[in-house]
Scaffold this active site. Structure first.
Site, mmCIF file in Angstrom:
data_model
loop_
_atom_site.group_PDB
_atom_site.id
_atom_site.type_symbol
_atom_site.label_atom_id
_atom_site.label_comp_id
_atom_site.label_asym_id
_atom_site.label_seq_id
_atom_site.Cartn_x
_atom_site.Cartn_y
_atom_site.Cartn_z
ATOM 1 N N ASP A 1 0.878 -1.178 0.067
ATOM 2 C CA ASP A 1 -0.039 0.094 -0.121
ATOM 3 C C ASP A 1 0.943 1.253 0.077
ATOM 4 O O ASP A 1 2.160 1.156 0.385
ATOM 5 C CB ASP A 1 -0.954 -0.218 1.273
ATOM 6 C CG ASP A 1 -1.811 1.209 1.519
ATOM 7 O OD1 ASP A 1 -2.269 1.631 0.324
ATOM 8 O OD2 ASP A 1 -1.853 1.703 2.656
ATOM 9 N N GLU B 1 -7.618 15.911 7.113
ATOM 10 C CA GLU B 1 -8.497 16.854 7.537
ATOM 11 C C GLU B 1 -7.763 17.745 8.672
ATOM 12 O O GLU B 1 -7.930 18.863 8.734
ATOM 13 C CB GLU B 1 -9.565 16.349 8.192
ATOM 14 C CG GLU B 1 -10.655 15.870 6.792
ATOM 15 C CD GLU B 1 -11.923 15.564 7.660
ATOM 16 O OE1 GLU B 1 -12.115 15.187 8.879
ATOM 17 O OE2 GLU B 1 -13.002 15.386 6.590
ATOM 18 N N GLY C 1 -5.116 3.587 -3.513
ATOM 19 C CA GLY C 1 -6.123 4.048 -3.874
ATOM 20 C C GLY C 1 -6.027 5.752 -4.219
ATOM 21 O O GLY C 1 -7.031 6.298 -4.854
ATOM 22 N N ARG D 1 -5.726 3.989 -7.957
ATOM 23 C CA ARG D 1 -7.376 4.165 -7.972
ATOM 24 C C ARG D 1 -7.983 2.831 -7.632
ATOM 25 O O ARG D 1 -8.708 2.280 -8.388
ATOM 26 C CB ARG D 1 -7.726 4.703 -9.348
ATOM 27 C CG ARG D 1 -7.646 6.053 -9.402
ATOM 28 C CD ARG D 1 -8.816 7.024 -9.024
ATOM 29 N NE ARG D 1 -8.401 8.186 -8.854
ATOM 30 C CZ ARG D 1 -8.194 8.716 -7.823
ATOM 31 N NH1 ARG D 1 -8.442 8.246 -6.603
ATOM 32 N NH2 ARG D 1 -8.068 10.272 -7.710
ATOM 33 N N ASN E 1 -8.341 -0.489 4.446
ATOM 34 C CA ASN E 1 -8.799 -0.968 3.040
ATOM 35 C C ASN E 1 -7.662 -1.755 2.595
ATOM 36 O O ASN E 1 -7.658 -2.444 1.339
ATOM 37 C CB ASN E 1 -8.578 0.173 2.222
ATOM 38 C CG ASN E 1 -7.279 1.195 2.192
ATOM 39 O OD1 ASN E 1 -6.588 1.048 3.433
ATOM 40 N ND2 ASN E 1 -6.784 1.956 1.403
#
Lengths: 1150, 412
Positions: free
Chosen positions: A402, A492, A668, A755, A785
């Site tokens: 990842d 965030e 992703g 993606r 994920n």
């Protein structure tokens, strides 16, 4: 009644309605035909056994294992027929093995019981009959109202009724569930939230209807019907009302909740899934070998039976009983076959499985204990969740990693942004417009303000409780003015913190309001609605009412989900900027807003409420409403957040490549971000030709592109290729062109998939795993994920990152940093593989050596199944005499020193593809076993001469007796020779003699002699025959027996040593050369053949040998590289980049 | 390096101090990150204490920094170190170890040394074994010319036949006399277990009730226990030999010693006659048992000498030690004075039938050496091993030098 029994036995699953109805406080309705729903009690059971069922259940489970079952069958056969060996000889080892395993499993279960009891007996307060009663956690029933105090852990899944806060909220941390450390806000239904005392709650009459329990932590659908006069109120219940078992209460003094899912129905219990068993390739080979040996066993038994009847005659001096004479030939044939089977059954090593299990269990501690795998900053050590795969770490061919949190730190820093088509840089807390060089202060434009407001308003960040902040700040030296932000998403948090530095501070939020500090001015925004983030929409929105009374929708999300929805704003320039930011490796988020009129808002709000309260298809309806709201947006801008690469990632990836491991990055993230991180992490390098398979819309288009890529690769095979695939193209490619795609991937030295949806990651892993070559795959990731990919791969590794512990929980191994992978694979993987594969080979070898003489002996005893060894030796050979040295070998062996292993990844290639357990090696070991067995047997045969010549050593016993030996002396001779040879053979294989190895090796031999002397020393009262009495002493008193033992042992081991020395010099393996890299004190007087300095004559080696013999040589330290053919791998990156530039050409680089 | 001032001196001292603290486990030195954390903390205090007098500064700083260090050590102990793996040689797999590698450098000398030693031992053994003289006489009587042929026909007891032989060289004493059986499977499983060691040990209970293993030689037709029971005892070898020296037609008996032909432990411990409490003779002790079917006499009449009678008859004990292979020798008698050159005659009482299982019988005389009887195998094995070791040693040396040359060339 019958139905009840059937239900209890599980024949007849109880009728389950899709929902369960819970009467709060168990105030059941008073009508007659009311049916009680059955719920389990609140006992947590993670243990497998109880005191009563431990023995039967554990035995059953153990005998399901094929080897144990086999030995049980042998044991039963021994009990039934007239066999050559007593049932004890196989019964005792089996009993031993079963007992050891049972003790281990029992101990583990006892620990689970203890943990369960602790949990089940924690005191809790429950409202019963109008008062607060203290009881045990396991006594909570569905419908009970439970009181939880601050920092307490919820004992069961509760629906929040009321809190001590005005607004009916409470804060919860779910760190132990999903690892998210932020505080989550949960709400009580407003109508009930005002009931804050026990007596008030006791009068509450309400019914909760909700779904039956399901494992998804974030899904809860239900409704509560409050019976109030005059009419009932119905309110929806969602995940925000549900307090999960395992989470704990923070910043709230006390809450009341009603238990909905108890005990094993709780979501956390439903998540205790037993993971699918992964089996290592060594274990698979081991099972194959077992089958081979089973076949050898059966063949030997068949041969013996046939020969027995071919040579059949019963000597006159050995009359048979009448019963034997009369029994049918077929029956005796079968019983003879079984007897031979029993006689030779020791060829299957009984203790193999238990030794392997012990080795894995104990060996995994070395991973946990390794200081190099310990991360100082977080204080985390490596974690081993399954020890079954230790050796598989040495066999990895593909690494799927990842990106975020694995290659990178997952520590976000706000770097750049683009507002309304203008690029800005974030420097030292200031937003600097691109092109503007002087740092003059200027007033913020409206667009900039809106952008910052969007950042500060549209998020899920929480502020630590004021009181707590103050208290902690007193101690903290860092910065007393700061407030701590807690967020599920690090992006965030970075954005909100950056906004604070710029001037718009997020100062707190409550159920209804968000407090902002805009350039020193307090502003209160009314929070009207939150449209939560979900993975499908990839965006979140808030609707707020500004202090001026305007209603604005702020949306934040991935650019792919925002840009198509944007109607106004600088869409084109922004999208260019998005790509530019991504190229720099920044993570981008788009902000958009929309003004709503009052009418619009009311309409939308009512739709939203309707969707949220609906019981059926609630999610779909909510999604529809969300899509309706989030459209025709005004694009504000895009933010770029940097995620720093972890320490030593490029070095690690380079090392993996040198070790022959293919690295795939699955992320992703966006294409551009992914490529830039790939480049900076060394996964792609500049000299690489990067092929793209992206943005494929249709099947045919994709096929054409694949063909193009394929010809391209075939055409140009000098240069290295890197492949970039995106999720949509990947699914197209996998649908119809799997083979071609695999073919291309194999020819690419690096593959990057971007993606990717979580399931797609797993799909890619499965695709490679099941491809014809069946490579060993390793997946490494840190987030939820990555779980599917981690579970799918042969080995799953979790990174203890910031995105929770989901990955760690589901992984086989967990490490704190990506760079630890190098040590885990190259050192631990290599060592464990070498250890366990030698263990397996050696085990079969030693049992071949053990039992083949028995087989040969049958040719000399009329196939009468006479055993060569005494029963005690048959029993103890595997479990006492030869068990410890191999176990210690398999724990401490280091054929190459760890630091060399780590610095020379090419060593990893040498053991790839299960090299040590290859057919060739297996045949070698097996044949070696058979050869040795022949030498033992016929050597002893010749040495014995005619029973009289071997004995009769007048010199030692000082008595002139010429004594004959006998069959037991002969057996003892064979056994002693065999035992010594087998033990010394292990000594030859050992490269790393710690004191423990010395102790067990020589200790075993001493133990053998001691045991034999003792065993023969007295007449054992409980033994039927005293065959072994004094046999050993007599044998040892013979000089020729000693001399014979020595010569046979030497003759056995000599060819093996010769072969080793020969190959070592003729064609040394990399590992063998590396062994000499740093000779230590024990072997200073030797050197590698490859370490000569120039200008030496041919004669000098001879002189050197002479020097060595005379002890005149100086210790030779080899510090330089000893062969220019394989370059030393160093941690110096400059060398790496240089070497990778070798084949540079003007290839296109993205 | 900048010149060292007093403040710097303080700093270096404290760094040493910090390092000592951080590497308390005795492992790696502290990383720069760890050190800088401590130093910044220390420096903050240093700055605070700066305005004090110079004399006090050093002491103050050092005391403060060491206090900081102590404080931090306590915190670290509590927080992080709790989880930190122990830095010991065992846990880090760094146990001191001897790492031998089978490289020519020291294997070759071993080969040569081993070869020389083995050849030396082998020569010694070979000649020792060759000096052992063995005389073997076959008397099965299968062929009609054989002197014992007539005994194979009839069933007469103690059928006598004679075999003559010549001794050329003196056989120094003690000379051992064996009988040898061929194709007799004493190692047959059901034969081998057909005995009762408890009974042979003189246990009265088992004397009357022998073990099941003795079946079918456990009891006779009238359910009387057999003593000694079992197939081994039943098939005991019962030929006997008398040796005569032939001196010009004058025949003199050669004394044969039958004492101490069995294992000392067998004779003294493992085999015992049953004893009744009232100390009566052997025959009474055996009362109630019957002799094995094939025996001419019961066990208590094997010999007149009470030390060699019953279960402790040495011929019986020798027979009860079952042989490993179907061709075996068993010790019959010892001739302590040796055999002088000349003609000898063995008178055989031929009782034991072997033709039914295609067997052979021999009687053998042999001297012994310090390593036992005649067996050239051991000497040859040593010689072969030794010479193979030296030959391969030489070959390896050639290979070693050759490949070394190649490697040097490769480097160049």
């Amino acid at each position: 009644m019958i139905r009840w029994i059937r239900q209890q036995l599980g024949f007849d699953p109880p009728h389950q309605s899709p929902t369960r109805t819970i009467y709060v406080s168990n105030h059941f309705p008073q009508y007659e035909n009311f049916v009680h729903q059955k719920f389990p009690d609140n006992r947590m059971i993670s243990s497998k056994y109880t005191v009563w069922n431990f023995i039967p259940k554990n035995l059953f489970e153990q005998f399901r294992r094929i080897a144990n079952f086999y030995f049980l069958v042998i044991f039963l056969v021994q009990l039934m027929i007239d066999t050559p060996t007593s049932p004890y000889t196989s019964g005792l080892p089996l009993f031993f093995v079963i007992t050891v395993t049972a003790i281990k499993q029992g101990y583990e279960d006892w620990l689970r019981h203890k943990a369960d009891n602790e949990v089940n007996n924690t005191p809790v307060y429950v409202i019963r009959s109008g008062g607060l009663v203290q009881t045990r956690s396991q006594n909570i029933r569905v419908g009970d109202i439970v009181r939880i105090e601050k920092d307490q852990t919820f004992p069961t899944d509760l629906v929040l009724l009321s809190t001590d806060r005005e607004d009916g909220t409470c804060y919860v941390t779910t760190a132990s569930l999903d690892g998210e450390t932020n505080l989550k806000t949960h709400h009580a239904v407003p109508e009930i939230a005002k009931l804050r005392t026990v007596s008030q709650l006791h009068t509450l009459r309400a019914v909760i209807t909700c779904h039956q329990p399901e494992p998804d932590l974030y899904r809860f659908v239900g409704q509560i019907r409050i019976q109030q006069n005059p009419n009932n109120i119905v309110r929806p219940l969602g995940p925000e009302n549900l307090l999960l078992r395992g989470a704990s209460l923070k910043n709230t003094n006390e809450v009341y909740g009603v238990a909905v899912y108890t005990g094993m129905d709780a979501k956390i219990a439903l998540n205790y899934k037993s993971k699918s068993q992964k089996r290592s390739s060594v274990e698979k080979s081991m099972n194959t070998f077992l089958i081979v040996f089973l076949e050898i066993l059966v063949i030997e038994a068949v041969i013996s039976t046939i020969l027995k009847y071919a040579w059949w005659y019963e000597p006159s001096y050995n009359e048979r009983t009448t019963q034997e004479k009369n029994s049918s030939r077929i029956l005796t044939g079968i019983s003879d076959f079984l007897a031979f089977l029993v006689l030779y059954n020791y060829i299957i090593p009984i203790s193999l499985y238990v030794t392997v299990e012990m080795q894995k269990f104990l060996g995994s501690f070395f991973i946990v204990w390794d200081l190099d795998l310990y991360h100082d900053a977080t204080g985390q050590r490596a974690q081993v969740n399954t020890s079954d795969l230790n050796e598989e770490l040495g066999q990895v061919e593909y690494v799927f990693t990842d990106k975020t949190g694995t290659l990178t730190e997952n520590e976000m820093k706000f770097r750049e942004c683009s507002i309304n088509g203008i690029k800005y840089k974030y420097i030292n807390g200031n937003l600097v417009r691109e092109g503007v060089t002087d740092g003059e202060k200027y007033t913020f434009t409206d667009e900039e303000k809106m952008f910052l407001k969007a950042i500060s308003l549209c998020h899920t960040v929480h502020i630590n409780d004021q009181e707590e902040t103050r208290r902690s700040n007193l101690n903290s030296v860092v910065d007393s003015s700061s407030v701590q932000y807690y967020a599920a998403s690090p992006d965030e948090k970075a954005l909100v913190e950056a906004a604070r530095k710029i001037g718009i501070t997020f100062a707190g939020s409550s159920e209804k309001n968000i407090l902002l500090n805009e350039f020193g001015k307090e502003q209160r925004y009314k929070l009207l609605d939150i449209l939560e983030f979900d993975a499908n929409r990839r965006r979140m929105s808030v609707i707020v009412e500004t202090p001026e009374g305007k209603k604005i929708l702020f949306t934040k999300g991935a650019e792919s989900s925002i840009l198509p929805l944007a109607k106004t704003g600088e869409i084109r320039t922004t999208s260019v900027h998005v790509d530019e930011l991504a190229m720099k490796g920044l993570r981008t988020l788009c902000m958009a807003c929309k003004y709503l009129t009052k009418k619009e808002y009311e309409e939308l709000a009512s739709q939203l409420l309707a969707a949220r309260t609906s019981l059926q298809h609630r999610e779909e309806e909510i999604a529809n409403v969300f899509n309706l709201i989030e459209r025709d947006l005004h694009l504000l801008g895009v933010s770029g957040v940097e995620d720093k690469l972890q320490d030593k990632v490029p070095e690690t990836i380079e090392a993996l490549k040198l070790a022959g491991i293919k690295v795939w990055v699955l992320t992703g993230d966006k294409l551009e971000t992914a490529i830039s991180v790939s480049l900076s992490s060394g996964h792609f390098h500049r000299a690489m030709n990067i092929l793209e398979l992206t943005n494929q819309k249709s099947d045919t288009e994709c096929a054409a592109q694949l063909q193009r890529l394929d010809t391209r690769i075939k055409h140009d095979h000098v240069i290295q290729h890197g492949l970039v695939v995106d999720g949509t193209s990947l699914s197209l490619a996998l649908r119809g062109h799997e083979e071609l795609f695999i073919e291309i991937c194999k020819n690419c030295s690096a593959v990057l998939c971007c993606r990717m949806a979580p399931l797609q990651k797993a799909k890619v892993v499965r695709l490679l795993k099941t491809s014809p070559a069946k490579p060993i795959t390793l997946a490494i990731g840190d987030g939820a994920n990555d779980v599917s990919m981690i579970m799918e791969a042969n080995i799953g590794i979790g990174i203890m990152g910031k995105e929770g512990r989901q990955a760690v929980r589901n992984s086989d191994y967990a490490i704190a940093r990506f760079k630890f992978l190098a040590k885990l694979l190259f050192v631990h993987g290599h060592l464990y593989y070498v250890r366990i594969s030698h263990l397996v080979q050696y085990f079969f070898y030693k049992n071949v050596c053990f039992i083949t003489p028995q087989f040969l002996y049958q040719f000399f005893c009329l196939f009468s199944q006479q055993t060569l060894y005494d029963g005690a030796y048959l029993t103890l050979y595997n479990i006492c005499f030869t068990s410890l040295p191999i176990l210690m070998y398999s724990l401490f062996e280091q054929d190459v020193q760890p630091h060399i292993l780590q610095n020379k990844p090419s060593l990893y290639k040498e053991i790839s593809r299960n090299e040590v357990l290859s057919l060739k090696r297996f045949l070698y070991w097996t044949l070696l076993g058979f050869c040795h067995a022949f030498i033992f047997f016929f050597g002893s045969y010749l040495l014995r001469g005619d029973d009289a010549s071997m004995m009769g050593n007048g010199q030692i016993l000082k008595s002139n007796r010429q004594l004959m030996s006998g069959n037991w002396t002969f057996g003892f001779l064979v056994f002693t020779v065999m035992f010594i040879t087998v033990t010394l053979k292990l000594g030859i294989e050992t490269h790393y003699w710690t004191w423990i190895n010395h102790f067990v090796m020589w200790g075993s031999i001493i133990f053998y002699f001691g045991f034999s002397l003792l065993y023969g020393a007295i007449i054992w009262p409980f033994l039927q025959s005293q065959d072994m009495y004094c046999v050993f002493v007599h044998m040892l008193s013979s000089g020729s027996a000693w001399l014979g033992i020595i010569v046979i042992v030497v003759a056995c081991l000599f060819p093996d040593v010769l072969r080793k020395v020969f190959w070592r010099h003729a064609r040394p393996t990399l590992a063998q050369r590396s062994q000499l890299m740093e000779p230590n004190s024990g072997i200073t007087c030797m050197e590698s053949i490859c370490c000569y300095s120039r200008g030496e004559t041919v004669c000098s080696p001879l002189r050197r040998i002479l020097d060595q013999i005379m002890g005149r040589c100086k210790p030779l330290r080899v510090n330089r590289c000893w062969s220019d053919l394989d370059p030393c791998y160093t941690n110096d990156r400059s060398i790496l980049t240089l070497s990778s530039m070798d084949g540079s050409s003007n290839a296109s680089v993205v | 390096m900048p010149p060292v001032s007093v403040g710097d001196w303080c700093l270096t001292t404290s760094i040493i101090l910090i390092d000592r603290y951080l590497s308390r486990g005795g492992g790696k030195p502290a990383s720069s990150v760890e050190r800088s954390q401590v130093v910044t903390q220390g420096l903050r205090h240093y700055v605070k204490t700066r305005d004090q007098r110079t004399i006090g500064r050093r002491v103050c700083f050092l005391s403060v920094s060491s206090k900081t260090v102590l404080e931090m050590s306590r915190q670290r102990d509590q927080a992080v170190l709790k989880n930190k793996p122990d830095n010991t040689a065992f846990t880090q797999q760094r146990l001191p170890a001897w790492q031998p590698f089978l490289s020519a450098g020291y294997v070759l000398p071993t080969f040569f040394l081993l070869g020389l030693v083995f050849i030396a031992i082998g020569l010694g053994l070979y000649f020792t074994s060759n000096n052992v003289i063995e005389i073997e006489l076959e008397y099965t009587g299968r062929s009609p010319n054989s002197s014992c042929h007539h005994c194979t026909k009839n069933d007469t007891k103690d059928c006598k036949c004679n075999i003559e032989f010549k001794v050329d060289k003196t056989l120094p004493g003690p000379v051992f006399m064996y009988y040898e059986l061929v194709n007799f499977y004493q190692n047959h499983r059901k034969y081998g277990v057909s005995r009762d060691d408890d009974q042979l040990n003189g246990d009265l209970k088992y004397l009357k009730e022998p073990s099941e293993y003795c079946f079918p030689f456990r009891q006779d037709g009238q359910n009387r226990p057999i003593a000694p029971c079992g197939a081994i005892a039943n098939s005991m070898f019962n030929d006997s030999f008398v040796l005569y020296k032939v001196n010009n037609s004058e025949i003199s008996k050669v004394p044969l010693n039958s004492k101490g032909i069995s294992w000392w432990t067998d004779y003294n411990v493992k085999f015992n006659n049953p004893k009744l409490d009232n100390g009566t003779d052997l025959k009474q002790a055996f009362e109630g048992t019957v002799k094995p079917h094939n025996w001419p006499r019961p066990a208590y009449e094997l010999d007149t000498n009470p030390e060699n009678n019953g279960f402790i008859n040495e011929d019986f004990i020798v027979w009860m030690r079952t042989a490993a292979l179907p061709t075996f020798r068993k010790l019959y008698r010892r001739i302590d004075d040796g055999l002088q050159p000349g003609k000898y005659l063995v008178e055989i009482s031929y009782n034991y039938p072997v033709l039914s299982f295609n067997g052979q019988k021999r009687v053998t005389f042999s001297t012994i050496s310090w390593m036992g009887g005649r067996n050239p195998f051991l000497g040859i094995a040593y010689l072969v091993c030794g010479s193979v070791s030296i030959v391969t040693g030489i070959i390896m040396l050639i290979v070693y030098i050759k490949y070394q040359g190649q490697n040097i060339r490769k480097v160049e």
